[in-house]
Design a protein around this motif. Structure first.
Motif, PDB file in Angstrom:
ATOM      1  N   SER A   1      -5.195 -18.961  11.242  1.00 54.16           N
ATOM      2  CA  SER A   1      -6.286 -19.460  10.399  1.00 54.16           C
ATOM      3  C   SER A   1      -6.730 -20.840  10.870  1.00 54.16           C
ATOM      4  O   SER A   1      -7.929 -21.131  10.953  1.00 54.16           O
ATOM      5  N   CYS A   2      -5.762 -21.681  11.210  1.00 57.14           N
ATOM      6  CA  CYS A   2      -6.071 -23.033  11.682  1.00 57.14           C
ATOM      7  C   CYS A   2      -6.736 -22.991  13.055  1.00 57.14           C
ATOM      8  O   CYS A   2      -7.690 -23.733  13.321  1.00 57.14           O
TER       9      CYS A   2
ATOM     10  N   SER B   1     -10.345 -22.072  12.718  1.00 56.68           N
ATOM     11  CA  SER B   1     -11.167 -23.172  12.219  1.00 56.68           C
ATOM     12  C   SER B   1     -11.501 -24.167  13.318  1.00 56.68           C
ATOM     13  O   SER B   1     -12.432 -24.961  13.176  1.00 56.68           O
TER      14      SER B   1
END
Length: 399
Positions: A26-27, A30
């Motif tokens: 997820s990071c 981003s």
């Protein structure tokens, strides 16, 4: 950069590696990193596949406990060249061997995250299983690690211990940080909601265990240690939260009854989402007397919630915890576990508050997921483009 993660399963019941992969990916997304995941879960395994923050290719169901899938190698040979690097999560299942078979002669580099699966504790605790692994090791996992662009350990302790598992050991070592995302900020609201859902906890001083209910976690030690300190404060209550994958809870509950503390222990099962964060925030300290713990995502989560951690020195980040004064570290024995609980309960309120502040500072300085993602990107970037047969940093010979 385009990355492919190869992992046996994304089922959250599998524990820390699955949660860690989800948070890291997820990071990475981003930050504009294109991440896809190849898993041996069945395409209809559950909502966790659709909720994953990256494109998932599910090639299961896999066969046997080994996780064999005939689709894995052909898929990697066809699609592997599309990626700048491949990340192999974990060992001892077919996803690792399959990755090596597919990519050993490919220009696509791969990296391996062992997640503590080379810890010598398993050798001493399960000697017959270790013998079976040793028969498998030279033909599969040794080659997987040897030919990886880098084997990425989550802390120095894991790297040090891995060298003692098998004498035939050769790999290009790297160490990254590891951790988790910051917890929700509405601590009081979450704690109150958790207590309301479990009214037997009203007015209690909570000590929290939150992990898989497994013998390596030292659950039996914690129950007996709790029984020995319970008389110090009648308000003390132990929460034993986590999935029971081996049917051990019934045995542990019998142990609690025999110790006379069954009425002071709650077993809420696996906690997720707000329930999990509510349990952390409602507790005054987190307990994990593991016999073996590579990193312990739950330890980082507890620190993020400003909770001091009472852990054993078999949790591989114990030196960081002890150095930052973010918790209490003892041996993974009954005496050590009792000493940890007793030390916390005897601590003056102002010192407990200092340790809470130290716990949060430890999390912010070491274990935030953003730091983990940056470290992993840096390691991959440093190694991509090098020769596919790097000179190993460590070569251990038989004694």
């Amino acid at each position: 950069m385009r990355l492919l993660r190869v992992i046996p399963s994304l089922d959250p019941l599998g524990g820390g590696p699955m949660e860690g992969a989800k948070n890291i990916d997820s990071c990475l997304a981003s930050r504009g990193i294109n991440v896809e995941v190849l898993t041996l879960d069945s395409p209809d395994a559950g909502d966790f596949l659709q909720q994953y923050p990256a494109t998932v290719h599910a090639l299961g169901p896999s066969k046997w406990g080994f996780g064999y899938s005939p689709l894995l190698v052909p898929w990697l040979r066809e699609h592997g060249p599309k990626f700048d690097a491949v990340i192999v999560d974990g060992l001892w299942q077919y996803h690792g061997l399959g990755t090596w078979l597919a990519l050993k002669d490919s220009p696509t580099p791969y990296f391996v995250l062992p997640h503590g699966m080379l810890d010598p504790w398993f050798k001493y605790r399960y000697p017959l299983k270790h013998l079976k692994k040793w028969l498998y090791w030279p033909w599969a996992e040794y080659r997987l690690l040897r030919d990886a662009r880098a084997v990425v350990f989550t802390c120095e302790e894991e790297r040090r211990l891995a060298r003692d598992s098998f004498w035939l050991y050769r790999c290009n070592e790297a160490v990254t940080s590891y951790g988790t995302k910051a917890p929700p900020s509405n601590a009081q609201e979450l704690a109150q909601a958790f207590r309301q859902k479990h009214p037997e906890l009203g007015g209690k001083r909570l000590l929290l265990f939150l992990s898989r209910i497994h013998e390596k976690k030292g659950c039996d030690l914690l129950l007996e240690a709790f029984a020995r300190v319970a008389d110090l404060d009648p308000a003390l209550h132990l929460v034993m939260a986590g999935p029971d994958q081996t049917g051990w809870v019934a045995v542990l509950q019998q142990q609690a009854s025999a110790l006379g503390v069954a009425h002071r222990i709650s077993w809420p099962g696996m906690l997720t989402g707000d329930d999990k964060w509510g349990a952390f925030h409602a507790a005054e300290a987190f307990c994990l007397p593991s016999h073996q713990e590579n990193f312990g995502i739950v330890v980082a989560e507890a620190l993020g919630c400003s909770k001091p951690v009472l852990i054993s020195n078999k949790v591989n980040i114990w030196r960081e915890i002890e150095g930052d004064r973010a918790g209490i570290v003892n041996d993974d024995t009954l005496e050590g576990t009792v000493a940890g609980l007793a030390s916390w309960l005897a601590m003056a309120p102002e010192r407990q508050e200092d340790m809470r502040l130290a716990a949060r500072n430890c999390f912010e300085q070491r274990f935030q997921i953003e730091q983990v993602a940056e470290s992993l990107i840096r390691i991959i970037s440093e190694h991509v483009g090098q020769d596919t047969s790097p000179e190993p940093q460590h070569l251990q010979k038989p004694a």
